[in-house]
Design an enzyme around this catalytic site. Structure first.
Site, short mmCIF file in Angstrom:
data_model
loop_
_atom_site.label_atom_id
_atom_site.label_comp_id
_atom_site.label_asym_id
_atom_site.label_seq_id
_atom_site.Cartn_x
_atom_site.Cartn_y
_atom_site.Cartn_z
NE ARG A 29 -3.86 -2.27 2.14
CZ ARG A 29 -4.79 -2.60 1.23
NH1 ARG A 29 -5.10 -1.76 0.26
NH2 ARG A 29 -5.42 -3.76 1.29
CG ASP A 30 1.37 5.58 -2.29
OD1 ASP A 30 1.87 5.62 -3.43
OD2 ASP A 30 1.59 6.48 -1.43
CB ILE A 31 3.71 5.68 2.65
CG1 ILE A 31 3.91 5.75 4.15
CG2 ILE A 31 4.25 6.91 1.95
CD1 ILE A 31 5.38 5.69 4.58
CG ASN A 87 3.37 9.06 -12.25
OD1 ASN A 87 2.50 9.35 -13.07
ND2 ASN A 87 3.15 9.06 -10.95
CD GLU A 95 6.72 12.44 -5.67
OE1 GLU A 95 6.50 11.59 -4.78
OE2 GLU A 95 6.14 13.54 -5.75
CB VAL A 96 9.98 6.00 -5.95
CG1 VAL A 96 10.81 4.79 -5.59
CG2 VAL A 96 9.54 6.75 -4.68
CG HIS A 100 6.13 2.91 -8.70
ND1 HIS A 100 7.37 3.48 -8.88
CD2 HIS A 100 5.28 3.93 -8.50
CE1 HIS A 100 7.27 4.80 -8.78
NE2 HIS A 100 6.01 5.10 -8.56
CG HIS A 102 0.80 5.00 -8.65
ND1 HIS A 102 0.92 5.62 -7.42
CD2 HIS A 102 1.92 5.33 -9.34
CE1 HIS A 102 2.07 6.29 -7.38
NE2 HIS A 102 2.69 6.13 -8.53
P1 AMP Z 1 5.77 8.23 -8.19
O1 AMP Z 1 5.53 9.70 -8.04
O2 AMP Z 1 4.98 7.62 -9.32
O3 AMP Z 1 7.24 7.88 -8.25
O4 AMP Z 1 5.15 7.57 -6.89
C1 AMP Z 1 5.90 7.27 -5.74
C2 AMP Z 1 4.92 6.85 -4.69
O5 AMP Z 1 5.62 6.19 -3.65
C3 AMP Z 1 4.13 8.00 -4.05
O6 AMP Z 1 2.74 7.82 -4.26
C4 AMP Z 1 4.52 7.90 -2.58
O7 AMP Z 1 3.44 8.21 -1.71
C5 AMP Z 1 4.94 6.45 -2.45
N1 AMP Z 1 5.86 6.16 -1.35
C6 AMP Z 1 6.97 6.84 -1.00
N2 AMP Z 1 7.59 6.25 0.03
C7 AMP Z 1 6.86 5.14 0.34
C8 AMP Z 1 6.97 4.11 1.31
N3 AMP Z 1 7.98 4.08 2.20
N4 AMP Z 1 6.03 3.13 1.33
C9 AMP Z 1 5.01 3.15 0.46
N5 AMP Z 1 4.85 4.09 -0.50
C10 AMP Z 1 5.76 5.08 -0.56
#
Ligand code: AMP
Length: 114
Positions: A29-31, A87, A95-96, A100, A102
């Site tokens: 689950r997304d945080i 994304n 961002e990560v 992944h 969503h």
């Molecule tokens: P993106 O902007 O597509 O890279 O999405 C990155 C997602 O990772 C965001 O929706 C964040 O809320 C989520 N996220 C960041 N850190 C964590 C974590 N430790 N556990 C779960 N989700 C995370």
């Protein structure tokens, strides 16, 4: 990739609220959920973004979508529908940098193209 957040979650070094753990793909689950259901479906292998996808990843990418279908059913959002978002890069809002998908649902969303 020891400095990758999602690699560390998959490895169990950082807590994750897992809803699926498979041979190729995991989901947690997304945080910071933006809807009642917000799950991240990730390859266990480090792939930084869609720009780094290779032909050898084809089965893993298929598994991402099959996992999304299965989780949508188990979350009870399959019939009403949901959104899958991938994304990519700065303009895509990534961002990560671990690929992944969503899975977002549980409420009606605005159309992303207006
Ligand atoms: P993106 O902007 O597509 O890279 O999405 C990155 C997602 O990772 C965001 O929706 C964040 O809320 C989520 N996220 C960041 N850190 C964590 C974590 N430790 N556990 C779960 N989700 C995370």
């Amino acid at each position: 990739m020891e400095d990758c957040l999602f690699c560390r979650i998959i490895a169990g070094e950082i807590p994750g609220d897992f809803v699926h753990r498979g041979e190729r793909v995991s989901a947690f689950r997304d945080i910071n959920p933006v809807a009642p259901t917000h799950i991240l479906i990730v390859p266990n292998k480090h792939i930084a973004s869609n720009n780094m996808v290779e032909p050898e990843d084809e089965a893993t990418l298929g598994r991402l979508f099959l996992t999304a279908r299965s989780l949508a059913e188990s979350e009870g959002i399959a019939e009403d529908g949901y959104r899958l978002i991938l994304n990519t890069g700065p303009h895509g809002g990534q961002e990560v940098y671990h690929l992944h998908l969503h899975l977002i649902g549980g409420q009606k969303m605005q159309h992303p193209m207006g």
